[in-house]
Design a protein around this motif. Structure first.
Motif, PDB file in Angstrom:
ATOM      1  N   ARG A  29       0.860  -1.176   0.000  1.00  0.00           N
ATOM      2  CA  ARG A  29       0.000   0.000   0.000  1.00  0.00           C
ATOM      3  C   ARG A  29       0.899   1.229   0.000  1.00  0.00           C
ATOM      4  NH1 ARG A  29      -5.309   1.412   1.570  1.00  0.00           N
ATOM      5  NH2 ARG A  29      -5.751  -0.785   1.924  1.00  0.00           N
ATOM      6  N   VAL A  30       0.564   2.198  -0.836  1.00  0.00           N
ATOM      7  CA  VAL A  30       1.281   3.464  -0.873  1.00  0.00           C
ATOM      8  C   VAL A  30       0.258   4.557  -0.623  1.00  0.00           C
ATOM      9  CG1 VAL A  30       2.659   5.053  -2.243  1.00  0.00           C
ATOM     10  CG2 VAL A  30       3.017   2.592  -2.472  1.00  0.00           C
ATOM     11  N   GLY A  31       0.390   5.250   0.506  1.00  0.00           N
ATOM     12  CA  GLY A  31      -0.648   6.187   0.893  1.00  0.00           C
ATOM     13  C   GLY A  31      -1.954   5.438   1.097  1.00  0.00           C
ATOM     14  N   ALA A  32      -2.997   5.887   0.422  1.00  0.00           N
ATOM     15  CA  ALA A  32      -4.302   5.223   0.529  1.00  0.00           C
ATOM     16  C   ALA A  32      -4.528   4.203  -0.575  1.00  0.00           C
ATOM     17  CB  ALA A  32      -5.413   6.274   0.483  1.00  0.00           C
ATOM     18  N   VAL A  33      -3.516   3.951  -1.399  1.00  0.00           N
ATOM     19  CA  VAL A  33      -3.710   3.123  -2.586  1.00  0.00           C
ATOM     20  C   VAL A  33      -3.109   1.732  -2.385  1.00  0.00           C
ATOM     21  CG1 VAL A  33      -3.321   2.941  -5.066  1.00  0.00           C
ATOM     22  CG2 VAL A  33      -3.598   5.200  -4.007  1.00  0.00           C
ATOM     23  N   PRO A  34      -3.937   0.688  -2.390  1.00  0.00           N
ATOM     24  CA  PRO A  34      -3.403  -0.675  -2.354  1.00  0.00           C
ATOM     25  C   PRO A  34      -2.922  -1.086  -3.745  1.00  0.00           C
ATOM     26  CG  PRO A  34      -5.799  -0.739  -2.275  1.00  0.00           C
ATOM     27  CD  PRO A  34      -5.402   0.713  -2.312  1.00  0.00           C
ATOM     28  N   LEU A  35      -1.773  -1.764  -3.807  1.00  0.00           N
ATOM     29  CA  LEU A  35      -1.182  -2.195  -5.069  1.00  0.00           C
ATOM     30  C   LEU A  35      -0.924  -3.690  -5.042  1.00  0.00           C
ATOM     31  CD1 LEU A  35       1.540   0.586  -5.610  1.00  0.00           C
ATOM     32  CD2 LEU A  35      -0.762   0.510  -6.594  1.00  0.00           C
ATOM     33  N   VAL A  44       4.518 -10.564 -15.638  1.00  0.00           N
ATOM     34  CA  VAL A  44       4.415  -9.892 -14.345  1.00  0.00           C
ATOM     35  C   VAL A  44       3.900  -8.478 -14.567  1.00  0.00           C
ATOM     36  CG1 VAL A  44       5.655  -9.099 -12.309  1.00  0.00           C
ATOM     37  CG2 VAL A  44       6.240 -11.300 -13.349  1.00  0.00           C
ATOM     38  N   VAL A  45       2.796  -8.161 -13.937  1.00  0.00           N
ATOM     39  CA  VAL A  45       2.126  -6.871 -14.131  1.00  0.00           C
ATOM     40  C   VAL A  45       1.736  -6.304 -12.766  1.00  0.00           C
ATOM     41  CG1 VAL A  45       1.263  -7.338 -16.456  1.00  0.00           C
ATOM     42  CG2 VAL A  45      -0.040  -8.130 -14.473  1.00  0.00           C
ATOM     43  N   ALA A  46       1.419  -5.014 -12.740  1.00  0.00           N
ATOM     44  CA  ALA A  46       1.033  -4.362 -11.479  1.00  0.00           C
ATOM     45  C   ALA A  46      -0.214  -3.520 -11.702  1.00  0.00           C
ATOM     46  CB  ALA A  46       2.170  -3.481 -10.951  1.00  0.00           C
ATOM     47  N   PHE A  47      -1.099  -3.548 -10.706  1.00  0.00           N
ATOM     48  CA  PHE A  47      -2.345  -2.801 -10.752  1.00  0.00           C
ATOM     49  C   PHE A  47      -2.663  -2.248  -9.372  1.00  0.00           C
ATOM     50  CE2 PHE A  47      -2.867  -6.282 -13.869  1.00  0.00           C
ATOM     51  CZ  PHE A  47      -3.122  -5.541 -15.019  1.00  0.00           C
ATOM     52  N   ARG A  48      -3.625  -1.351  -9.339  1.00  0.00           N
ATOM     53  CA  ARG A  48      -4.254  -1.033  -8.060  1.00  0.00           C
ATOM     54  C   ARG A  48      -5.024  -2.270  -7.623  1.00  0.00           C
ATOM     55  NH1 ARG A  48      -5.777   5.303  -7.476  1.00  0.00           N
ATOM     56  NH2 ARG A  48      -4.038   6.131  -8.690  1.00  0.00           N
TER      57      ARG A  48
END
Length: 213
Positions: A29-35, A44-48
């Motif tokens: 989590r970065v700030g209020a955003v879960p990743l 390999v990919v990344a999303f909220r």
């Protein structure tokens, strides 16, 4: 969004090894955003880490192995973030291809430095190498590639070299051990911090291995 905002900065997430298996995932989590970063059919990919249907968190654990599937209605997503598995779609949702694309997960930025995997909330901004600086980027890449074997936990001692950047702290021992500590990013609790010890692949732990300069 200012350049100093956590959402605009790169944070170390895990090692590439942690995402090597199909369906392996790591969250933070970065700030209020879960990743979430996930291996989907070898990509390999990344999303909220939030479903675009009812905004439920998809993966609730810091790491694991399982499909990118929301626990709320069972929607599953492909490597582009598009929902491809929708139980009861013909009766409940009636989503065609275009409707599914509009409900794709919000992408996050993903970058590698050797075997180190970093994530960022913002889709635009300086590259990881630009943020770290080319010299430090090259040193971290060399170190991560030179220490592939995980070992028992160790504690840093006097005389160990320490390298710090972003949420990452590395302790390099004269005897060839590398202690890597990844602190939880701003807004994340301590369960998202990770500590692991590495050793060179072909050198005994007690010998002086030749280390990257």
């Amino acid at each position: 969004m200012s350049n100093d905002a956590p959402e605009s900065r790169w944070f170390h997430l895990c090692m590439a090894d942690d995402l090597a298996s199909p369906n392996a995932f790591v969250t933070t989590r970065v700030g209020a955003v879960p990743l979430v970063a996930q291996n989907i059919k070898g990509r390999v990919v990344a999303f909220r880490n939030v479903c675009t249907h009812r905004f439920a968190v998809i993966h609730g654990e810091p790491s694991g192995c399982g499909p990118l599937r929301c626990p709320y209605h069972g929607w599953s997503f492909d490597a582009d973030g598009v929902p491809v598995g929708l139980p009861f779609n013909p009766t409940d949702f009636q989503l065609e291809a275009e409707g599914r694309r509009r409900l794709a997960l919000h992408p996050a930025s993903l970058a590698r430095c050797g075997r180190l995997v970093f994530v960022r909330v913002a889709s635009d901004g300086p590259s990881l190498e630009e943020e770290l600086g080319s010299g430090l980027f090259a040193r971290l890449a060399a170190l991560s590639d030179a220490f592939p074997r995980r070992g028992d936990a160790v504690e840093p001692e006097d005389g160990w070299e320490t390298i710090e950047t972003a949420n990452l702290r590395l302790h390099l021992a004269p005897n060839g051990a590398l202690l890597l500590h990844s602190a939880a990013p701003p807004g994340a609790d301590r369960r998202f911090s990770r500590t692991v010890t590495f050793h060179p692949a072909n050198a005994p732990i007690t010998t002086n291995a030749e280390l990257p300069a």
